[in-house]
Design an enzyme around this catalytic site. Structure first.
Site, PDB file in Angstrom:
ATOM      1  CB  THR A   1      47.014  44.381  76.480  1.00  0.00           C
ATOM      2  OG1 THR A   1      48.045  45.107  75.925  1.00  0.00           O
ATOM      3  CG2 THR A   1      46.820  43.034  75.700  1.00  0.00           C
TER       4      THR A   1
ATOM      5  CG  ASP B   1      62.735  41.596  88.372  1.00  0.00           C
ATOM      6  OD1 ASP B   1      62.737  41.743  87.019  1.00  0.00           O
ATOM      7  OD2 ASP B   1      63.489  42.762  88.588  1.00  0.00           O
ATOM      8  CB  VAL B   2      61.289  38.447  83.490  1.00  0.00           C
ATOM      9  CG1 VAL B   2      60.049  37.723  83.445  1.00  0.00           C
ATOM     10  CG2 VAL B   2      61.177  39.981  82.989  1.00  0.00           C
TER      11      VAL B   2
ATOM     12  CG  ASP C   1      53.108  40.037  86.305  1.00  0.00           C
ATOM     13  OD1 ASP C   1      52.637  39.843  84.929  1.00  0.00           O
ATOM     14  OD2 ASP C   1      53.508  41.257  86.636  1.00  0.00           O
TER      15      ASP C   1
ATOM     16  CE  LYS D   1      58.268  41.963  72.632  1.00  0.00           C
ATOM     17  NZ  LYS D   1      57.968  40.866  73.747  1.00  0.00           N
TER      18      LYS D   1
ATOM     19  CE1 TYR E   1      57.489  45.590  72.948  1.00  0.00           C
ATOM     20  CE2 TYR E   1      57.290  45.607  70.534  1.00  0.00           C
ATOM     21  CZ  TYR E   1      56.999  45.214  72.001  1.00  0.00           C
ATOM     22  OH  TYR E   1      56.048  44.079  72.066  1.00  0.00           O
TER      23      TYR E   1
HETATM   24  P1  NAD Z   1      50.601  43.901  79.454  1.00  0.00           P
HETATM   25  O1  NAD Z   1      51.107  45.221  80.028  1.00  0.00           O
HETATM   26  O2  NAD Z   1      49.022  43.583  79.677  1.00  0.00           O
HETATM   27  O3  NAD Z   1      51.378  42.772  80.655  1.00  0.00           O
HETATM   28  C1  NAD Z   1      52.640  42.579  80.515  1.00  0.00           C
HETATM   29  C2  NAD Z   1      52.694  42.127  81.997  1.00  0.00           C
HETATM   30  O4  NAD Z   1      54.475  41.844  82.058  1.00  0.00           O
HETATM   31  C3  NAD Z   1      52.250  42.880  83.156  1.00  0.00           C
HETATM   32  O5  NAD Z   1      51.599  42.171  84.084  1.00  0.00           O
HETATM   33  C4  NAD Z   1      53.542  43.400  83.858  1.00  0.00           C
HETATM   34  O6  NAD Z   1      53.320  43.597  85.195  1.00  0.00           O
HETATM   35  C5  NAD Z   1      54.646  42.187  83.532  1.00  0.00           C
HETATM   36  N1  NAD Z   1      56.013  42.522  83.566  1.00  0.00           N
HETATM   37  C6  NAD Z   1      56.478  43.703  83.181  1.00  0.00           C
HETATM   38  N2  NAD Z   1      57.816  43.700  83.589  1.00  0.00           N
HETATM   39  C7  NAD Z   1      58.089  42.618  84.419  1.00  0.00           C
HETATM   40  C8  NAD Z   1      59.210  42.075  85.057  1.00  0.00           C
HETATM   41  N3  NAD Z   1      60.431  42.662  84.909  1.00  0.00           N
HETATM   42  N4  NAD Z   1      59.104  41.076  85.759  1.00  0.00           N
HETATM   43  C9  NAD Z   1      57.690  40.321  85.696  1.00  0.00           C
HETATM   44  N5  NAD Z   1      56.672  40.725  85.153  1.00  0.00           N
HETATM   45  C10 NAD Z   1      56.813  41.825  84.564  1.00  0.00           C
HETATM   46  O7  NAD Z   1      50.997  43.498  78.195  1.00  0.00           O
HETATM   47  P2  NAD Z   1      50.700  42.582  77.104  1.00  0.00           P
HETATM   48  O8  NAD Z   1      50.002  43.387  75.912  1.00  0.00           O
HETATM   49  O9  NAD Z   1      49.858  41.416  77.529  1.00  0.00           O
HETATM   50  O10 NAD Z   1      52.035  42.151  76.521  1.00  0.00           O
HETATM   51  C11 NAD Z   1      52.393  40.752  76.633  1.00  0.00           C
HETATM   52  C12 NAD Z   1      53.753  40.520  75.562  1.00  0.00           C
HETATM   53  O11 NAD Z   1      53.222  40.516  74.519  1.00  0.00           O
HETATM   54  C13 NAD Z   1      54.880  41.247  76.041  1.00  0.00           C
HETATM   55  O12 NAD Z   1      56.045  40.756  75.794  1.00  0.00           O
HETATM   56  C14 NAD Z   1      54.432  42.489  74.780  1.00  0.00           C
HETATM   57  O13 NAD Z   1      55.791  42.979  74.333  1.00  0.00           O
HETATM   58  C15 NAD Z   1      54.079  41.318  73.750  1.00  0.00           C
HETATM   59  N6  NAD Z   1      53.425  42.205  72.472  1.00  0.00           N
HETATM   60  C16 NAD Z   1      52.225  42.814  72.969  1.00  0.00           C
HETATM   61  C17 NAD Z   1      51.489  43.499  71.924  1.00  0.00           C
HETATM   62  C18 NAD Z   1      50.318  44.475  72.198  1.00  0.00           C
HETATM   63  O14 NAD Z   1      49.974  45.254  71.334  1.00  0.00           O
HETATM   64  N7  NAD Z   1      49.814  44.560  73.507  1.00  0.00           N
HETATM   65  C19 NAD Z   1      51.974  43.616  70.651  1.00  0.00           C
HETATM   66  C20 NAD Z   1      53.039  42.681  70.282  1.00  0.00           C
HETATM   67  C21 NAD Z   1      53.721  41.874  71.613  1.00  0.00           C
END
Ligand code: NAD
Length: 252
Positions: free
Chosen positions: A189, A60-61, A37, A156, A152
């Site tokens: 989250t 950094d992804v 992360d 996706k 977004y």
């Molecule tokens: P979150 O914000 O809790 O976690 C996301 C993590 O990604 C964080 O720890 C952040 O530091 C990390 N991150 C962001 N940019 C980064 C980068 N450039 N390099 C490395 N790390 C990076 O969010 P979440 O809800 O756990 O989301 C996880 C995945 O699920 C995401 O892809 C999100 O789009 C997807 N998602 C979430 C939801 C929702 O409602 N929470 C719904 C559908 C999909």
């Protein structure tokens, strides 16, 4: 019997939300979790809470060299790579008229390009480990559109499509590597927390999001992690290139 015994899993976004919940399950099920992360403080704290079966790497992804270093670190620390979770992502609200080119690129660099780079960087290490499973987090917004989420949703949709290409390539090459996408509804989250206190159609943002789901609530990160666990494990060995929806009935 542990469901991931001795499997090494690299998790982007492992410091928060769905990624962190999955890291906890990986360790509980006998695997090794490499939390990757850009949030070093949160990532290190969770890894240390999980003990010797967990490790943190800064990632950094959107940077190819950063992914290569993360994969190398996972192999060096635990001796192989059997699973990859691409969960790092950012959620941004904008429509086709308000979204700037810079913002569109930023969202797609992390969500879409970041997933591409993760798959690309992991395949050789997985082959050398005898095969593995890649799980890419898309969204319900990778299956359908939304006027307020152009960047977004496009990012996706790209993850959904990329997943099928990776799955077919690995199958054709007989790598014993599977690749599937997971499509969550709204999950409780930090990503969506800023919306909870907004006023939407005379409701709090939280109530508005809850009512989008026929089950009448938000999902919990652990509920998505359970689906990911199935896909990472040998219980799903005939699933590849598929979409796994976890959305409380939202898309029904
Ligand atoms: P979150 O914000 O809790 O976690 C996301 C993590 O990604 C964080 O720890 C952040 O530091 C990390 N991150 C962001 N940019 C980064 C980068 N450039 N390099 C490395 N790390 C990076 O969010 P979440 O809800 O756990 O989301 C996880 C995945 O699920 C995401 O892809 C999100 O789009 C997807 N998602 C979430 C939801 C929702 O409602 N929470 C719904 C559908 C999909």
């Amino acid at each position: 019997m542990p469901r991931l015994e001795d499997k090494v899993v690299l998790l982007s976004g492992g410091a928060s939300g769905i990624g962190a919940a999955t890291a906890r399950l990986v360790v509980r099920e006998g695997g090794k979790a490499v939390l990757a992360d850009r949030d070093e403080a949160k990532g290190r704290a969770i890894a240390s809470e999980l003990g010797a079966a967990a490790h943190f790497v800064l990632l950094d992804v959107a940077q190819e060299a950063s992914w290569q270093a993360a994969v190398a670190a996972a192999v060096e620390k635990f001796g192989g790579l059997h699973g990859l979770l691409n969960a790092a992502g950012i959620g941004v609200r904008n429509d086709i008229e308000s979204c700037t080119l810079k913002e569109y690129r930023r969202v797609n660099d992390i969500n879409s390009l970041g997933t591409f780079l993760g798959c690309k960087a992991s395949i050789t290490a997985m082959r050398e480990s005898g095969g593995g499973s890649i799980v890419n987090i898309s969204s319900v917004l990778g299956l359908r559109g939304a006027a307020h989420a152009v960047a977004y949703s496009a990012s996706k949709g790209a993850v959904r499509s990329l997943t099928k290409n990776v799955a077919l390539h690995c199958a054709q090459m007989k790598y014993n590597i599977r690749c599937n996408s997971v499509h969550p509804g709204y999950i409780d989250t930090p990503m969506i927390a800023p919306r909870f206190d907004q006023n939407v159609e005379n409701m709090t943002g939280r109530q508005f999001l809850e009512e989008l789901h026929p089950l009448g609530r938000l999902g919990r990160p652990e509920e998505v992690a359970n689906m990911i666990l199935f896909l990472l494990s040998d219980e799903s060995t005939f699933s590849t290139g598929s979409e796994f929806v976890c959305d409380g009935g939202l898309t029904a």
